[in-house]
Write a protein that holds these residues in place. Structure first.
Motif, PDB file in Angstrom:
ATOM      1  N   ALA A 419     -30.924  47.235  19.348  1.00  0.00           N
ATOM      2  CA  ALA A 419     -30.620  47.927  18.089  1.00  0.00           C
ATOM      3  C   ALA A 419     -30.563  49.425  18.329  1.00  0.00           C
ATOM      4  O   ALA A 419     -30.899  49.912  19.415  1.00  0.00           O
ATOM      5  N   SER A 420     -30.168  50.129  17.304  1.00  0.00           N
ATOM      6  CA  SER A 420     -29.999  51.573  17.419  1.00  0.00           C
ATOM      7  C   SER A 420     -31.342  52.289  17.534  1.00  0.00           C
ATOM      8  O   SER A 420     -32.348  51.884  16.930  1.00  0.00           O
ATOM      9  N   GLU A 421     -31.342  53.394  18.283  1.00  0.00           N
ATOM     10  CA  GLU A 421     -32.552  54.208  18.412  1.00  0.00           C
ATOM     11  C   GLU A 421     -32.962  54.847  17.093  1.00  0.00           C
ATOM     12  O   GLU A 421     -34.047  55.397  16.979  1.00  0.00           O
ATOM     13  N   ARG A 422     -32.082  54.758  16.105  1.00  0.00           N
ATOM     14  CA  ARG A 422     -32.450  55.283  14.799  1.00  0.00           C
ATOM     15  C   ARG A 422     -33.637  54.545  14.185  1.00  0.00           C
ATOM     16  O   ARG A 422     -34.285  55.035  13.277  1.00  0.00           O
ATOM     17  N   LEU A 423     -33.928  53.368  14.749  1.00  0.00           N
ATOM     18  CA  LEU A 423     -35.070  52.603  14.235  1.00  0.00           C
ATOM     19  C   LEU A 423     -36.416  53.222  14.625  1.00  0.00           C
ATOM     20  O   LEU A 423     -37.448  52.911  14.031  1.00  0.00           O
ATOM     21  N   ILE A 424     -36.405  54.090  15.641  1.00  0.00           N
ATOM     22  CA  ILE A 424     -37.671  54.658  16.114  1.00  0.00           C
ATOM     23  C   ILE A 424     -38.355  55.428  14.986  1.00  0.00           C
ATOM     24  O   ILE A 424     -37.730  56.260  14.323  1.00  0.00           O
ATOM     25  N   GLY A 425     -39.629  55.093  14.774  1.00  0.00           N
ATOM     26  CA  GLY A 425     -40.378  55.721  13.682  1.00  0.00           C
ATOM     27  C   GLY A 425     -40.372  54.898  12.410  1.00  0.00           C
ATOM     28  O   GLY A 425     -41.115  55.202  11.484  1.00  0.00           O
ATOM     29  N   THR A 426     -39.521  53.857  12.371  1.00  0.00           N
ATOM     30  CA  THR A 426     -39.502  52.995  11.182  1.00  0.00           C
ATOM     31  C   THR A 426     -40.333  51.733  11.424  1.00  0.00           C
ATOM     32  O   THR A 426     -40.562  51.349  12.565  1.00  0.00           O
ATOM     33  N   ILE A 427     -40.768  51.143  10.325  1.00  0.00           N
ATOM     34  CA  ILE A 427     -41.378  49.819  10.402  1.00  0.00           C
ATOM     35  C   ILE A 427     -40.358  48.857   9.826  1.00  0.00           C
ATOM     36  O   ILE A 427     -40.026  48.934   8.638  1.00  0.00           O
ATOM     37  N   THR A 428     -39.833  48.016  10.700  1.00  0.00           N
ATOM     38  CA  THR A 428     -38.699  47.177  10.326  1.00  0.00           C
ATOM     39  C   THR A 428     -39.050  45.709  10.564  1.00  0.00           C
ATOM     40  O   THR A 428     -39.622  45.376  11.603  1.00  0.00           O
ATOM     41  N   PRO A 429     -38.697  44.828   9.601  1.00  0.00           N
ATOM     42  CA  PRO A 429     -38.979  43.402   9.810  1.00  0.00           C
ATOM     43  C   PRO A 429     -38.087  42.828  10.915  1.00  0.00           C
ATOM     44  O   PRO A 429     -36.879  43.032  10.913  1.00  0.00           O
ATOM     45  N   VAL A 430     -38.722  42.128  11.844  1.00  0.00           N
ATOM     46  CA  VAL A 430     -37.988  41.556  12.980  1.00  0.00           C
ATOM     47  C   VAL A 430     -38.263  40.059  13.031  1.00  0.00           C
ATOM     48  O   VAL A 430     -39.414  39.630  12.969  1.00  0.00           O
ATOM     49  N   LEU A 431     -37.181  39.309  13.160  1.00  0.00           N
ATOM     50  CA  LEU A 431     -37.323  37.864  13.358  1.00  0.00           C
ATOM     51  C   LEU A 431     -37.555  37.633  14.852  1.00  0.00           C
ATOM     52  O   LEU A 431     -36.714  38.015  15.684  1.00  0.00           O
ATOM     53  N   ILE A 432     -38.681  37.042  15.182  1.00  0.00           N
ATOM     54  CA  ILE A 432     -39.019  36.828  16.603  1.00  0.00           C
ATOM     55  C   ILE A 432     -38.290  35.578  17.093  1.00  0.00           C
ATOM     56  O   ILE A 432     -38.437  34.487  16.530  1.00  0.00           O
ATOM     57  N   THR A 433     -37.480  35.773  18.137  1.00  0.00           N
ATOM     58  CA  THR A 433     -36.676  34.652  18.631  1.00  0.00           C
ATOM     59  C   THR A 433     -37.175  34.114  19.965  1.00  0.00           C
ATOM     60  O   THR A 433     -36.873  32.995  20.353  1.00  0.00           O
ATOM     61  N   HIS A 434     -37.935  34.925  20.686  1.00  0.00           N
ATOM     62  CA  HIS A 434     -38.349  34.512  22.022  1.00  0.00           C
ATOM     63  C   HIS A 434     -39.669  35.193  22.360  1.00  0.00           C
ATOM     64  O   HIS A 434     -39.895  36.330  21.958  1.00  0.00           O
ATOM     65  N   ALA A 435     -40.518  34.506  23.126  1.00  0.00           N
ATOM     66  CA  ALA A 435     -41.810  35.105  23.488  1.00  0.00           C
ATOM     67  C   ALA A 435     -42.186  34.742  24.915  1.00  0.00           C
ATOM     68  O   ALA A 435     -41.862  33.656  25.403  1.00  0.00           O
ATOM     69  N   THR A 436     -42.836  35.681  25.577  1.00  0.00           N
ATOM     70  CA  THR A 436     -43.475  35.388  26.871  1.00  0.00           C
ATOM     71  C   THR A 436     -44.946  35.747  26.700  1.00  0.00           C
ATOM     72  O   THR A 436     -45.362  36.199  25.635  1.00  0.00           O
ATOM     73  N   ARG A 437     -45.744  35.609  27.791  1.00  0.00           N
ATOM     74  CA  ARG A 437     -47.151  35.959  27.675  1.00  0.00           C
ATOM     75  C   ARG A 437     -47.329  37.440  27.371  1.00  0.00           C
ATOM     76  O   ARG A 437     -48.263  37.850  26.701  1.00  0.00           O
ATOM     77  N   GLY A 438     -46.381  38.275  27.842  1.00  0.00           N
ATOM     78  CA  GLY A 438     -46.565  39.725  27.717  1.00  0.00           C
ATOM     79  C   GLY A 438     -45.854  40.374  26.550  1.00  0.00           C
ATOM     80  O   GLY A 438     -46.257  41.452  26.125  1.00  0.00           O
ATOM     81  N   SER A 439     -44.795  39.746  26.039  1.00  0.00           N
ATOM     82  CA  SER A 439     -44.051  40.442  24.986  1.00  0.00           C
ATOM     83  C   SER A 439     -43.185  39.495  24.164  1.00  0.00           C
ATOM     84  O   SER A 439     -43.025  38.322  24.497  1.00  0.00           O
ATOM     85  N   LEU A 440     -42.621  40.074  23.085  1.00  0.00           N
ATOM     86  CA  LEU A 440     -41.774  39.307  22.173  1.00  0.00           C
ATOM     87  C   LEU A 440     -40.379  39.926  22.149  1.00  0.00           C
ATOM     88  O   LEU A 440     -40.224  41.127  22.372  1.00  0.00           O
ATOM     89  N   THR A 441     -39.369  39.087  21.868  1.00  0.00           N
ATOM     90  CA  THR A 441     -38.042  39.637  21.594  1.00  0.00           C
ATOM     91  C   THR A 441     -37.546  39.055  20.281  1.00  0.00           C
ATOM     92  O   THR A 441     -38.001  37.989  19.857  1.00  0.00           O
ATOM     93  N   GLY A 442     -36.616  39.801  19.654  1.00  0.00           N
ATOM     94  CA  GLY A 442     -36.139  39.312  18.362  1.00  0.00           C
ATOM     95  C   GLY A 442     -34.941  40.092  17.885  1.00  0.00           C
ATOM     96  O   GLY A 442     -34.290  40.799  18.656  1.00  0.00           O
ATOM     97  N   GLN A 443     -34.661  39.935  16.625  1.00  0.00           N
ATOM     98  CA  GLN A 443     -33.547  40.662  16.009  1.00  0.00           C
ATOM     99  C   GLN A 443     -33.955  41.093  14.606  1.00  0.00           C
ATOM    100  O   GLN A 443     -34.846  40.476  14.008  1.00  0.00           O
ATOM    101  N   ILE A 444     -33.282  42.122  14.105  1.00  0.00           N
ATOM    102  CA  ILE A 444     -33.622  42.611  12.772  1.00  0.00           C
ATOM    103  C   ILE A 444     -33.456  41.458  11.777  1.00  0.00           C
ATOM    104  O   ILE A 444     -32.451  40.741  11.813  1.00  0.00           O
TER     105      ILE A 444
END
Ligand code: 5AD
Ligand code: SF4
Length: 452
Positions: A419-444
């Motif tokens: 996503a765009s760097e404009r998100l930095i500093g925002t709290i945005t709802p993210v749908l989590i699509t994938h997870a590992t032991r160390g981190s999560l990935t998702g989409q807005i």
């Protein structure tokens, strides 16, 4: 025990024993407890660093002997002080037990009294006395401060910042150097903290992590809960975390705040160290395993989605297989979202370094591996359970890959999305699509896109 765990004897200890065989035995025990602090026995009180009178209360005459001996030792203390030195005077044994503080009233040169049930606390009592006199204890310790460091305060570059609110430790866990190297618990004034937080918020900080060796012992007005409530009112501050907490200081007000204050994140680092009551006692933790488990229950009653983090030590002196299993059992009950675990390392100058039954390296290795397997399994489970959920993510920075931004979930998990760097500093709802032991990935999340 490997010889390297003993500090060289550089301080002189004089113990005078009155009365029965019991006292003779206790005096030997006291010398043993004090050896790892660098005290070696001397046969004269003259010039000693620590004088212990191990007293007898059986007849009035025996008690009076204590006071007249204290009068003589006081002169030696004054002489040493005049020469620029220091002598600590302690009264142990049955007079200490029976007359306690009365001794210190009658002879103010006495620094502390210690009853026969409390000899294991001698290192703590001595350290407290030295602190009260403003003496530095840290000089006695090796420079290595592996377990002594808080995360360094970051320069403010982004949306999250550490903020020190408390320092020092009064807990004296027997394995730990911090009470000696960092000194007594100290809490910064509320006003100073609020001013600093306002400054950080003005620079764009949205998340504060309050730091302290015993952060939940924060002693400002209305404690850490009161502080968090005030910080949450600062415009821009959306998230508050704190670390490290001691189970003994987790009070009702702070637990309640977790249920009431949205800004207080549902992630808590609450070290337990061991699941065995015998080991916890030898560690001087001041809580039992069951007390910790009930505390976790209360916290989760206030905030059902609370994610827990912990610290563990395996191979504390005398730890048996059975006791180690109790640690695994506690871990299975709590199911930590993440944790730190260490092999016990004997730090010269700490009481546990002199305990019998130091555990061999291979046994420690094996226990650590088993514990970490279990903790890792739980961490993976916790992260995998987030897939399909929509989590509010505070975006902090650009990711390593172009077009990627990285933030954190409420549970402190790193979350990566394209996503765009404009998100930095925002709290945005993210749908989590994938997870590992160390981190999560998702989409807005869809509804967030609709808003955006
Ligand atoms: N050996 C192993 N681990 C230690 N810790 C502190 N002192 C020791 C030691 N002597 C660990 C504890 C503490 C964390 C910061 O470091 O688990 O919570
Ligand atoms: Fe060390 Fe225990 Fe204090 Fe933590 S609470 S800093 S482990 S003495």
């Amino acid at each position: 025990m490997p010889p390297m765990t003993q500090a060289p004897a550089k301080k002189r200890l004089y113990i005078k024993t009155y009365g029965c065989q019991m006292n003779v035995y206790d005096s030997e025990r006291m010398a043993d407890v004090l050896a790892p602090l660098g005290y070696g026995l001397t046969d004269t009180p003259d010039g000693a660093d620590l004088v212990v009178l191990n007293t007898c209360h059986i007849r009035e005459k025996a008690t009076e002997k204590t006071y007249s001996e204290l009068g003589r030792i006081k002169e030696l203390k004054l002489a040493k002080a005049a020469a620029g030195g220091a002598m600590t005077i302690a009264v142990a044994g049955c007079v200490a037990q029976a007359e306690g503080e009365e001794i210190m009233r009658r002879q103010p040169a006495v620094d502390f009294v210690v009853g026969p049930q409390s000899y294991h606390q001698l290192p703590e009592l001595i350290a407290r006395t030295h602190r009260a006199l403003g003496q530095r204890l840290a000089a006695d310790f090796a420079a290595e401060e592996k377990f002594d460091a808080l995360p360094p305060e970051r320069a403010v570059t982004g949306v999250t910042a550490f903020l020190t609110v408390q320092e020092g430790c009064d807990k004296f866990c027997t394995f730990c150097v911090v009470p000696y190297t960092r000194g007594a618990e100290y809490s910064r004034p509320v006003e100073a903290i609020l001013a600093e937080a306002e400054g950080l918020a003005a620079k764009g900080v949205r998340e504060l992590t309050l730091l302290g060796q015993n952060v939940n012992a924060y002693a400002g007005e209305r404690g850490l809960a009161g502080l968090a409530r005030q910080l949450a009112k600062i415009p821009g501050i959306a998230r508050i975390r704190y670390t490290t907490s001691h189970p003994r200081d987790m009070d009702d007000a702070l637990i309640a705040a977790h249920g009431e204050l949205d800004a207080l994140m549902p992630f808590l680092h609450l070290p337990v160290q061991s699941g065995s009551d015998r080991v916890l006692k030898a560690m001087n933790r001041g809580h039992a395993a069951d007390h910790y488990l009930r505390l976790v229950e209360r916290i989760r009653a206030a905030r059902p989605d609370m994610a827990l983090s912990g610290d563990f030590i395996v191979g504390f002196p005398g730890e048996t297989d059975r006791e180690f299993e109790q640690t695994l059992e506690l871990v299975r009950q709590v199911r930590y979202a993440q944790a730190f675990s260490f092999k016990y390392s004997a730090r010269p100058g700490t009481p546990a370094a002199a305990l019998p039954g130091q555990v061999s390296e291979p046994v420690k290795e094996e226990r650590l591996a088993r514990l970490q397997d279990l903790l890792n399994e739980h961490q993976s489970d916790f992260n995998l359970a987030q897939t399909g959920r929509t989590l509010p993510v505070l975006f902090e920075r650009a990711g390593r890959r172009p077009g990627q931004v990285v933030g954190r979930s409420p549970y402190l998990q790193p979350v990566h999305i394209e996503a765009s760097e404009r998100l930095i500093g925002t709290i945005t709802p993210v749908l989590i699509t994938h997870a590992t032991r160390g981190s999560l990935t998702g989409q807005i999340a869809q509804d967030a896109m609709a808003i955006a």
